[in-house]
Design an enzyme around this catalytic site. Structure first.
Site, PDB file in Angstrom:
ATOM      1  N   ALA A   1      47.365 -11.371 -80.352  1.00 38.34           N
ATOM      2  CA  ALA A   1      46.369 -11.504 -79.292  1.00 38.34           C
ATOM      3  C   ALA A   1      46.826 -12.480 -78.219  1.00 38.34           C
ATOM      4  CB  ALA A   1      45.034 -11.952 -79.885  1.00 38.34           C
TER       5      ALA A   1
ATOM      6  N   ASN B   1      57.636 -21.523 -73.070  1.00 39.00           N
ATOM      7  CA  ASN B   1      58.256 -21.051 -74.301  1.00 39.00           C
ATOM      8  C   ASN B   1      57.553 -21.527 -75.566  1.00 39.00           C
ATOM      9  OD1 ASN B   1      60.683 -20.279 -76.117  1.00 39.00           O
ATOM     10  ND2 ASN B   1      60.524 -22.475 -76.403  1.00 39.00           N
TER      11      ASN B   1
ATOM     12  N   TYR C   1      48.443 -14.295 -83.424  1.00 38.61           N
ATOM     13  CA  TYR C   1      49.675 -14.342 -82.643  1.00 38.61           C
ATOM     14  C   TYR C   1      49.759 -13.182 -81.650  1.00 38.61           C
ATOM     15  CZ  TYR C   1      54.704 -14.835 -81.717  1.00 38.61           C
ATOM     16  OH  TYR C   1      55.933 -15.007 -81.119  1.00 38.61           O
TER      17      TYR C   1
ATOM     18  N   ILE D   1      64.821 -12.773 -82.999  1.00 37.97           N
ATOM     19  CA  ILE D   1      66.023 -13.439 -82.503  1.00 37.97           C
ATOM     20  C   ILE D   1      66.574 -14.351 -83.599  1.00 37.97           C
ATOM     21  CG2 ILE D   1      66.989 -14.852 -80.662  1.00 37.97           C
ATOM     22  CD1 ILE D   1      65.736 -12.235 -79.680  1.00 37.97           C
TER      23      ILE D   1
ATOM     24  N   ASN E   1      51.484 -32.923 -75.858  1.00 33.32           N
ATOM     25  CA  ASN E   1      50.703 -31.888 -76.532  1.00 33.32           C
ATOM     26  C   ASN E   1      50.176 -30.951 -75.462  1.00 33.32           C
ATOM     27  OD1 ASN E   1      48.822 -30.300 -77.816  1.00 33.32           O
ATOM     28  ND2 ASN E   1      47.682 -31.987 -78.732  1.00 33.32           N
TER      29      ASN E   1
ATOM     30  N   LYS F   1      49.956 -13.425 -77.524  1.00 33.38           N
ATOM     31  CA  LYS F   1      51.139 -12.964 -76.810  1.00 33.38           C
ATOM     32  C   LYS F   1      50.806 -11.832 -75.842  1.00 33.38           C
ATOM     33  CE  LYS F   1      54.151 -15.895 -78.243  1.00 33.38           C
ATOM     34  NZ  LYS F   1      54.743 -16.867 -77.275  1.00 33.38           N
TER      35      LYS F   1
END
Length: 253
Positions: A165, A89, A163, A196, A62, A167
């Site tokens: 914020a 990733n 999300y 993708i 985790n 990234k």
């Protein structure tokens, strides 16, 4: 850096983009330490990488748990002898509007838990793994490369307060770390992909995919092989550091 015989840690390496990038590096003789939450998924991914020619092991961890991350990276160094690269990733999406109002009445709000759960995985997890990888590389004295996976959404996107914020934060870490770690011969780069084609997009309704494709100037989704190619460029180009490659088909113009 040469991919062959180098040791790469990939978070979220059990499936999707993480597994695709791992398999690409395995084909070139890279050694893979894959981190994910599910042992079965990791076993399958590690076996696939080994069949392609790259020694590979899976580690259940985790990445929001500091002690678990520290122990996992220590174990990877014990198992492989060193760490030469990290691909940050792993990520989580829990999209939702900040508020929902109908006829002047408040219907819903993004919960703090919904916001913080994404922050924990995308931002805290990236920080913890980046810190441990950097510590290993710096003390080895041989340098290395860290690649953070950001997103085209880092510029801001409706329905993705959490999300977007995180990234954006992941992208700024690239610049900060590149400056700090250069003295240790550690380069840091980032990739900001658009949409993708993965297992997740394959499950979407055709009309939803059509809308996404219509917004992309090249009129198609990105391929996982193209993400892997971008990663390889960053790994091999010794003059690349502190920058983000936007791999989005021209989506953010």
């Amino acid at each position: 850096m040469q991919v062959k015989n180098s040791v790469f840690v990939i978070t979220g390496g059990g499936r999707g983009l993480g597994r695709a990038m791992a398999e690409s590096l395995a084909k070139q003789g890279g050694k893979l330490a894959l981190i994910d939450l599910d042992q079965g998924t990791l076993d399958e991914a590690a076996a696939a990488c080994s069949e392609l020619g790259g020694e590979s092991r899976g580690y259940v961890c985790n990445i929001t748990d500091e002690s678990a991350v520290e122990q996992t990276f220590k174990q990877i160094v014990t198992d492989f002898g060193e760490i030469n690269g990290l691909v940050n990733n792993a990520g989580l999406m829990r999209d939702g509007m900040l508020i929902k109002v109908k006829d002047g009445e408040l219907q819903a709000k993004m919960s703090l838990e919904q916001f913080q759960s994404v922050v924990e995985v995308n931002m805290t997890g990236t920080f913890l793994c980046g810190r441990e990888a950097a510590a290993a590389m710096a003390t080895q004295g041989t340098g290395g490369v860290i690649v953070n996976i950001s997103s085209v959404s880092r510029a801001g996107n409706m329905g993705q307060t959490n999300y977007s914020a995180t990234k954006a934060a992941v992208a700024t870490m690239v610049t900060s770390w590149a400056g700090e770690l250069a003295r240790h011969k550690i380069r840091v780069g980032g990739i900001a992909p658009g949409v993708i084609a993965t297992e997740m997009t394959a499950q979407m309704k055709p009309e939803a995919i059509e809308r996404m494709v219509a917004a992309v100037p090249v009129r198609r989704l990105g391929e996982v092989e193209e993400m892997a190619h971008t990663l390889q460029y960053i790994i091999e180009n010794e003059f690349f550091t502190g920058r983000i490659v936007e791999m989005d088909g021209g989506l953010r113009i």
